[in-house]
Design an enzyme around this catalytic site. Sequence first.
Site, PDB file in Angstrom:
ATOM      1  CD  GLU A  27      56.740   3.263 -27.535  1.00  0.00           C
ATOM      2  OE1 GLU A  27      55.298   2.674 -27.047  1.00  0.00           O
ATOM      3  OE2 GLU A  27      57.037   4.139 -28.444  1.00  0.00           O
ATOM      4  CG  ASP A  64      55.577  13.752 -27.825  1.00  0.00           C
ATOM      5  OD1 ASP A  64      55.028  14.739 -28.624  1.00  0.00           O
ATOM      6  OD2 ASP A  64      54.689  12.354 -27.765  1.00  0.00           O
ATOM      7  CG  ASP A  83      52.872   0.807 -28.037  1.00  0.00           C
ATOM      8  OD1 ASP A  83      52.362   1.853 -27.837  1.00  0.00           O
ATOM      9  OD2 ASP A  83      54.155   0.905 -28.717  1.00  0.00           O
TER      10      ASP A  83
HETATM   11  C1  F6R Z   1      51.306  12.452 -29.451  1.00  0.00           C
HETATM   12  C2  F6R Z   1      51.727  11.875 -28.783  1.00  0.00           C
HETATM   13  C3  F6R Z   1      51.383   9.867 -29.008  1.00  0.00           C
HETATM   14  C4  F6R Z   1      50.507  10.676 -29.746  1.00  0.00           C
HETATM   15  C5  F6R Z   1      49.642   8.609 -30.645  1.00  0.00           C
HETATM   16  C6  F6R Z   1      48.919   8.396 -31.434  1.00  0.00           C
HETATM   17  O1  F6R Z   1      52.078  13.926 -28.672  1.00  0.00           O
HETATM   18  O2  F6R Z   1      52.523  11.055 -27.921  1.00  0.00           O
HETATM   19  O3  F6R Z   1      51.224   9.295 -27.961  1.00  0.00           O
HETATM   20  O4  F6R Z   1      49.158  10.769 -29.312  1.00  0.00           O
HETATM   21  O5  F6R Z   1      51.168   7.889 -30.941  1.00  0.00           O
HETATM   22  O6  F6R Z   1      48.959   9.168 -32.316  1.00  0.00           O
HETATM   23  P1  F6R Z   1      47.790   9.156 -33.906  1.00  0.00           P
HETATM   24  O7  F6R Z   1      47.144   9.688 -33.426  1.00  0.00           O
HETATM   25  O8  F6R Z   1      48.380   9.465 -35.029  1.00  0.00           O
HETATM   26  O9  F6R Z   1      47.199   7.409 -33.741  1.00  0.00           O
END
Ligand code: F6R
Length: 360
Positions: free
Chosen positions: A143, A67, A136
């Site tokens: 999301e 992303d 979440d």
């Molecule tokens: C990363 C992404 C997100 C993260 C998720 C967890 O490219 O798309 O899905 O993997 O938000 O983030 P962290 O590892 O910082 O807790």
Amino acid sequence: MQLVILDSAQALAQRAADEIESLLTSKPAAVLGTATGSSPLPLYDELAARCAAGRISFAEVTGFMLDEYVGLPEDHPERYAAFMERNLRSRVDMRPGALHGPDALNPDLQAACEDYEAAMAAAGYCDLQILGIGSDGHIGFNEPGGPLDSRTHVGVLTEQTRRDNARFFDDDVDAVPTHCITQGLATIMEARRLVLIATGSNKAEAVEHLVEGEVSEDWPASVMQRHPEIELWLGGLLEPSKALDAFGDRVRRMPFRPWYELPAVLRDTDICLAPLALDNRFNESKSAIKWLEAALVATPTIASPTEPFREAIDPGRTGFLASTEQEWEEAIELLIGSAAERTRVGAQAQREVLLHYSPE
Ligand code: F6R
């Protein structure tokens, strides 16, 4: 689905790196899906170290990011392109330009999404996709509420995700973009193998839904249950509380192990501490099994006063309930300081459990 529960983020990084090493050994021109965020950082350190040591090479690898934020200027350090360049691409021998991401600077975002999906399709999608998970339940930036069959699209970040990610923006939630381009759930599911790394107790609820919940748009990662080749690597779900600092040299964090091995281990343990994370049903049910085994081998337990311990432990007689750091310390001091007290409380706990759980 394979669930690998290890004791530390470092152990997870080693395991994940082993997996990528074996992929690159069998297929040097593999297509690798990369994730941003903090979960994979120890893995990227490990991959950089192995590359420097000549154990692995990314020279022929093509990478695809999950992303990208929309709305950050090209030179912003928190753009995911910059993040991946800094944390992985520039530290291994991957060719410049070989790690692709959605072009969120394109004024035509819809075209950028279609181009990205087409580029992934042309590459045959990912051999292995590394994933983190949001608190979440998002993967990529899919999301809650979005369709489970989505392809690369423009997404809106939830307030919770923006709050979670504010730590990368000097804790200023307003500085966190509101939109992103993300691989869709169906895009992610095209990968031959999914490896999801989750560390930290704030991920426990999302992981619970992923592992044990219904497949539902409310918890997007649950769609992974439909993938035949997924591994979940979890670590550090029980965070040590400060109350343990004073007893640091006596505390052993027990690696997760099959329940039938617990009695032998707990027999050699002075006190069972369970659980250390409050208000977390996923952890508490695991801790409850440990508590039951501990009681059966007469090891006293100190626990937070939440279910199931509130009902099961008779405070002071069959164990201790402690909700503040001070109460934890007092209970630990009492039990560590007196072998007689440990024996008394442990024996009572064993008696109660046998009476309660034995067949009539
Ligand atoms: C990363 C992404 C997100 C993260 C998720 C967890 O490219 O798309 O899905 O993997 O938000 O983030 P962290 O590892 O910082 O807790």
